[in-house]
Design a protein around this motif. Sequence first.
Motif, short mmCIF file in Angstrom:
data_model
loop_
_atom_site.label_atom_id
_atom_site.label_comp_id
_atom_site.label_asym_id
_atom_site.label_seq_id
_atom_site.Cartn_x
_atom_site.Cartn_y
_atom_site.Cartn_z
N GLY A 65 0.84 -1.13 -0.13
CA GLY A 65 0.11 0.10 0.04
C GLY A 65 0.83 1.47 -0.11
N ARG A 66 2.19 1.19 -0.08
CA ARG A 66 2.90 2.61 -0.22
C ARG A 66 3.03 2.88 -1.67
N PHE A 67 3.02 2.17 -2.42
CA PHE A 67 3.16 2.82 -3.97
C PHE A 67 1.82 2.96 -4.53
N THR A 68 1.64 3.82 -5.63
CA THR A 68 0.57 3.62 -6.19
C THR A 68 1.06 4.17 -7.83
N ILE A 69 0.58 3.29 -8.71
CA ILE A 69 0.93 3.46 -9.99
C ILE A 69 -0.57 4.05 -10.85
N SER A 70 -0.23 5.14 -11.73
CA SER A 70 -1.32 5.53 -12.31
C SER A 70 -1.01 5.87 -13.78
N ARG A 71 -1.67 6.55 -14.72
CA ARG A 71 -1.29 6.63 -15.74
C ARG A 71 -2.08 7.77 -16.49
N ASP A 72 -1.39 8.66 -17.18
CA ASP A 72 -2.11 9.87 -17.90
C ASP A 72 -2.16 9.57 -19.38
N ASN A 73 -3.08 9.19 -19.97
CA ASN A 73 -3.21 8.59 -21.49
C ASN A 73 -2.97 9.81 -22.32
N GLY A 74 -3.37 11.25 -21.76
CA GLY A 74 -3.35 12.46 -22.52
C GLY A 74 -1.58 12.76 -22.88
N LYS A 75 -1.04 12.18 -21.74
CA LYS A 75 0.54 12.77 -21.69
C LYS A 75 1.36 11.72 -22.18
N ASN A 76 0.53 10.30 -22.30
CA ASN A 76 1.41 9.03 -22.56
C ASN A 76 2.29 8.64 -21.51
N THR A 77 2.01 9.03 -20.16
CA THR A 77 2.96 8.82 -19.23
C THR A 77 2.43 7.99 -18.07
N VAL A 78 3.24 7.30 -17.46
CA VAL A 78 2.75 6.31 -16.40
C VAL A 78 3.63 6.71 -15.11
N TYR A 79 3.00 6.97 -13.92
CA TYR A 79 3.54 7.26 -12.70
C TYR A 79 4.02 6.17 -11.69
N LEU A 80 4.74 6.55 -10.94
CA LEU A 80 4.87 5.53 -9.61
C LEU A 80 5.09 6.43 -8.52
N GLN A 81 3.95 6.63 -7.78
CA GLN A 81 4.21 7.31 -6.43
C GLN A 81 4.57 6.55 -5.26
N MET A 82 5.69 6.71 -4.72
CA MET A 82 6.37 5.86 -3.91
C MET A 82 6.44 6.58 -2.60
N ASN A 83 5.78 6.21 -1.37
CA ASN A 83 5.75 6.84 -0.13
C ASN A 83 6.38 5.87 0.67
N SER A 84 6.66 6.36 1.98
CA SER A 84 7.37 5.41 3.22
C SER A 84 8.40 4.58 2.61
N LEU A 85 9.14 5.29 2.11
CA LEU A 85 10.46 4.51 1.41
C LEU A 85 11.29 3.94 2.46
N THR A 86 11.65 2.69 2.28
CA THR A 86 12.92 2.04 3.05
C THR A 86 14.07 1.88 2.44
N PRO A 87 15.14 1.66 3.01
CA PRO A 87 16.61 1.32 2.30
C PRO A 87 16.26 0.20 1.61
N GLU A 88 15.49 -0.81 1.72
CA GLU A 88 15.17 -2.00 0.94
C GLU A 88 14.55 -1.56 -0.45
N ASP A 89 14.15 -0.52 -0.62
CA ASP A 89 13.61 0.20 -1.99
C ASP A 89 14.74 0.53 -3.02
N THR A 90 15.77 0.44 -2.45
CA THR A 90 16.93 0.97 -3.30
C THR A 90 17.19 0.09 -4.56
N GLY A 91 17.52 0.82 -5.83
CA GLY A 91 17.64 -0.02 -6.76
C GLY A 91 17.39 0.81 -7.97
N VAL A 92 17.68 0.02 -9.24
CA VAL A 92 17.16 0.79 -10.60
C VAL A 92 15.87 0.43 -10.91
N TYR A 93 15.09 1.46 -11.13
CA TYR A 93 13.65 1.47 -11.30
C TYR A 93 13.46 1.58 -12.85
N TYR A 94 12.86 0.64 -13.71
CA TYR A 94 12.68 0.37 -14.92
C TYR A 94 11.32 0.69 -15.30
#
Length: 114
Positions: A65-94
């Motif tokens: 429940g910490r992350f939320t994915i969404s998309r804006d079709n008008g902008k052809n863009t997808v988002y990932l809102q990440m909250n309450s981040l922890t060190p275990e979330d470290t990495g390269v996001y693709y």
Amino acid sequence: QVQLVESGGGSVQAGGSLRLSCAASGSIFSINIMGWYRQAPGKQREMVAQITSTGRTDYALFVKGRFTISRDNGKNTVYLQMNSLTPEDTGVYYCRGVGFYDYWGQGTQVTVSS
């Protein structure tokens, strides 16, 4: 052909937030599913979240429940809102786009310090 360009990565302290963006261009009509994956050093790439063209979403259990994915079709863009981040979330996001073919972005680094 589809091009995916991620942005929004960076360094934050534990408990902080980041919003990643994935801008798609090209033959985007062929894309059915957009997703975010991550890869930590020495680990395999894993799915974080994905969203279909109809808006259905799926999340990895570790998102909790910490992350939320969404998309804006008008902008052809997808988002990932990440909250309450922890060190275990470290990495390269693709960003990944699945349609006729499988497309990947170049990745954006997320570093969470304790």
